[in-house]
Motif scaffolding. Structure first.
Motif, PDB file in Angstrom:
ATOM      1  N   MET A  99      49.816  43.098  31.341  1.00 28.42           N
ATOM      2  CA  MET A  99      48.188  43.006  31.251  1.00 28.42           C
ATOM      3  C   MET A  99      47.828  43.552  29.888  1.00 28.42           C
ATOM      4  O   MET A  99      48.132  44.690  29.794  1.00 28.42           O
ATOM      5  CB  MET A  99      47.670  43.334  32.319  1.00 28.42           C
ATOM      6  N   VAL A 100      46.994  43.185  29.118  1.00 31.51           N
ATOM      7  CA  VAL A 100      46.727  43.713  27.817  1.00 31.51           C
ATOM      8  C   VAL A 100      45.146  44.396  28.372  1.00 31.51           C
ATOM      9  O   VAL A 100      44.309  43.777  29.027  1.00 31.51           O
ATOM     10  CB  VAL A 100      46.322  42.875  26.815  1.00 31.51           C
ATOM     11  N   TRP A 101      45.330  45.581  27.839  1.00 34.38           N
ATOM     12  CA  TRP A 101      44.038  46.576  28.397  1.00 34.38           C
ATOM     13  C   TRP A 101      43.213  46.544  27.079  1.00 34.38           C
ATOM     14  O   TRP A 101      42.996  47.118  26.031  1.00 34.38           O
ATOM     15  CB  TRP A 101      44.189  48.135  28.394  1.00 34.38           C
ATOM     16  N   THR A 102      42.131  45.444  27.211  1.00 37.43           N
ATOM     17  CA  THR A 102      41.142  45.172  26.268  1.00 37.43           C
ATOM     18  C   THR A 102      39.746  45.998  26.835  1.00 37.43           C
ATOM     19  O   THR A 102      39.801  46.396  27.835  1.00 37.43           O
ATOM     20  CB  THR A 102      40.906  43.699  26.178  1.00 37.43           C
ATOM     21  N   LEU A 103      38.861  45.988  25.843  1.00 33.19           N
ATOM     22  CA  LEU A 103      37.461  46.390  26.243  1.00 33.19           C
ATOM     23  C   LEU A 103      36.654  45.562  27.532  1.00 33.19           C
ATOM     24  O   LEU A 103      36.547  46.383  28.713  1.00 33.19           O
ATOM     25  CB  LEU A 103      36.454  46.409  25.289  1.00 33.19           C
ATOM     26  N   PRO A 104      37.067  44.387  27.702  1.00 37.32           N
ATOM     27  CA  PRO A 104      36.253  43.540  28.761  1.00 37.32           C
ATOM     28  C   PRO A 104      37.103  43.971  29.899  1.00 37.32           C
ATOM     29  O   PRO A 104      36.473  44.233  31.120  1.00 37.32           O
ATOM     30  CB  PRO A 104      36.521  42.010  28.559  1.00 37.32           C
ATOM     31  N   THR A 105      38.498  44.225  29.887  1.00 38.66           N
ATOM     32  CA  THR A 105      39.312  44.462  31.129  1.00 38.66           C
ATOM     33  C   THR A 105      38.907  45.796  31.485  1.00 38.66           C
ATOM     34  O   THR A 105      38.615  46.245  32.747  1.00 38.66           O
ATOM     35  CB  THR A 105      40.786  44.466  30.757  1.00 38.66           C
ATOM     36  N   ALA A 106      38.593  46.760  30.883  1.00 38.24           N
ATOM     37  CA  ALA A 106      38.509  48.017  31.133  1.00 38.24           C
ATOM     38  C   ALA A 106      37.106  48.222  31.665  1.00 38.24           C
ATOM     39  O   ALA A 106      36.749  48.983  32.691  1.00 38.24           O
ATOM     40  CB  ALA A 106      38.591  49.057  29.830  1.00 38.24           C
ATOM     41  N   LEU A 107      36.142  47.389  31.258  1.00 40.37           N
ATOM     42  CA  LEU A 107      34.607  47.269  31.881  1.00 40.37           C
ATOM     43  C   LEU A 107      34.853  46.705  33.133  1.00 40.37           C
ATOM     44  O   LEU A 107      33.895  47.289  33.802  1.00 40.37           O
ATOM     45  CB  LEU A 107      33.934  46.610  30.767  1.00 40.37           C
ATOM     46  N   VAL A 108      35.637  45.632  33.486  1.00 42.67           N
ATOM     47  CA  VAL A 108      35.537  45.322  34.882  1.00 42.67           C
ATOM     48  C   VAL A 108      36.146  46.521  35.698  1.00 42.67           C
ATOM     49  O   VAL A 108      35.479  46.759  36.803  1.00 42.67           O
ATOM     50  CB  VAL A 108      36.601  44.028  35.015  1.00 42.67           C
ATOM     51  N   PHE A 109      37.385  47.072  35.552  1.00 38.40           N
ATOM     52  CA  PHE A 109      37.696  48.058  36.403  1.00 38.40           C
ATOM     53  C   PHE A 109      36.724  49.416  36.390  1.00 38.40           C
ATOM     54  O   PHE A 109      36.481  49.998  37.435  1.00 38.40           O
ATOM     55  CB  PHE A 109      39.313  48.593  35.887  1.00 38.40           C
ATOM     56  N   ILE A 110      36.270  49.468  35.483  1.00 42.05           N
ATOM     57  CA  ILE A 110      35.202  50.758  35.577  1.00 42.05           C
ATOM     58  C   ILE A 110      33.888  50.558  36.463  1.00 42.05           C
ATOM     59  O   ILE A 110      33.552  51.011  37.151  1.00 42.05           O
ATOM     60  CB  ILE A 110      34.734  50.954  33.977  1.00 42.05           C
ATOM     61  N   GLY A 111      33.553  49.181  36.308  1.00 44.47           N
ATOM     62  CA  GLY A 111      32.386  48.500  37.059  1.00 44.47           C
ATOM     63  C   GLY A 111      32.790  48.586  38.364  1.00 44.47           C
ATOM     64  O   GLY A 111      32.021  48.987  39.355  1.00 44.47           O
ATOM     65  N   LEU A 112      34.124  48.072  38.887  1.00 49.11           N
ATOM     66  CA  LEU A 112      34.517  48.203  40.229  1.00 49.11           C
ATOM     67  C   LEU A 112      34.547  49.684  40.572  1.00 49.11           C
ATOM     68  O   LEU A 112      34.362  50.005  41.696  1.00 49.11           O
ATOM     69  CB  LEU A 112      36.108  47.565  40.343  1.00 49.11           C
ATOM     70  N   ALA A 113      35.180  50.521  39.927  1.00 49.42           N
ATOM     71  CA  ALA A 113      35.103  52.151  40.517  1.00 49.42           C
ATOM     72  C   ALA A 113      33.429  52.568  40.685  1.00 49.42           C
ATOM     73  O   ALA A 113      33.593  53.083  41.567  1.00 49.42           O
ATOM     74  CB  ALA A 113      36.019  52.731  39.269  1.00 49.42           C
ATOM     75  N   LEU A 114      32.699  51.934  39.728  1.00 44.27           N
ATOM     76  CA  LEU A 114      31.248  52.615  39.876  1.00 44.27           C
ATOM     77  C   LEU A 114      30.705  52.000  41.049  1.00 44.27           C
ATOM     78  O   LEU A 114      29.994  52.761  41.720  1.00 44.27           O
ATOM     79  CB  LEU A 114      30.499  52.101  38.735  1.00 44.27           C
ATOM     80  N   MET A 115      30.991  50.675  41.497  1.00 45.93           N
ATOM     81  CA  MET A 115      30.399  50.154  42.506  1.00 45.93           C
ATOM     82  C   MET A 115      30.909  50.719  43.732  1.00 45.93           C
ATOM     83  O   MET A 115      30.221  51.142  44.925  1.00 45.93           O
ATOM     84  CB  MET A 115      30.856  48.593  42.539  1.00 45.93           C
ATOM     85  N   LEU A 116      32.363  51.114  43.900  1.00 51.34           N
ATOM     86  CA  LEU A 116      32.790  51.738  44.915  1.00 51.34           C
ATOM     87  C   LEU A 116      32.413  53.058  45.184  1.00 51.34           C
ATOM     88  O   LEU A 116      32.032  53.574  46.395  1.00 51.34           O
ATOM     89  CB  LEU A 116      34.642  51.811  44.938  1.00 51.34           C
ATOM     90  N   CYS A 117      32.038  53.890  44.110  1.00 55.15           N
ATOM     91  CA  CYS A 117      31.516  55.613  44.200  1.00 55.15           C
ATOM     92  C   CYS A 117      29.993  55.030  44.598  1.00 55.15           C
ATOM     93  O   CYS A 117      29.672  55.869  45.534  1.00 55.15           O
ATOM     94  CB  CYS A 117      31.636  55.909  42.646  1.00 55.15           C
ATOM     95  N   GLY A 118      29.234  54.192  44.136  1.00 52.96           N
ATOM     96  CA  GLY A 118      28.077  54.075  44.656  1.00 52.96           C
ATOM     97  C   GLY A 118      27.678  53.427  46.154  1.00 52.96           C
ATOM     98  O   GLY A 118      26.985  54.107  46.852  1.00 52.96           O
ATOM     99  N   MET A 119      28.718  52.735  46.473  1.00 48.61           N
ATOM    100  CA  MET A 119      28.733  52.410  48.008  1.00 48.61           C
ATOM    101  C   MET A 119      29.058  53.624  48.836  1.00 48.61           C
ATOM    102  O   MET A 119      28.666  53.773  49.807  1.00 48.61           O
ATOM    103  CB  MET A 119      29.822  51.117  48.262  1.00 48.61           C
ATOM    104  N   ALA A 120      30.038  54.377  48.412  1.00 48.80           N
ATOM    105  CA  ALA A 120      30.306  55.652  49.100  1.00 48.80           C
ATOM    106  C   ALA A 120      29.149  56.593  49.056  1.00 48.80           C
ATOM    107  O   ALA A 120      28.783  57.075  50.305  1.00 48.80           O
ATOM    108  CB  ALA A 120      31.628  56.350  48.310  1.00 48.80           C
TER     109      ALA A 120
END
Length: 87
Positions: free
Chosen positions: A1-22
């Protein structure tokens, strides 16, 4: 998998969403309820089901049509929001 900016933004968004839900769960414990999914779910369950449904919509969109992925993203977000609110 190539780590591009859109890929990194998706994973950052998922991490922020999980932290927000916690954090949200700490201050306001989730309450299970029944929606149109016909199973008892709390907001974390609905988020998970919504994210999986969004992935299915996006993958199906790629398989079926050549239309813009922005339209697919809008449909996936709509599905996630509907499941999150009324699921």
């Amino acid at each position: 998998m190539v780590w591009t900016l859109p890929t990194a933004l998706v994973f950052i968004g998922l991490a922020l969403m999980l932290c927000g839900m916690a954090i949200w769960g700490h201050f306001s414990p989730p309450v299970a309820r029944r929606g149109f999914l016909r199973i008892e779910t709390d907001r974390g369950d609905r988020l998970y089901i919504g994210l999986i449904s969004a992935a299915v919509v996006l993958a199906g969109w790629i398989a079926v049509t050549d239309l813009s992925m922005w339209l697919a993203l809008a449909c996936a977000l709509l599905v996630t929001i509907v499941i999150g609110i009324w699921g």
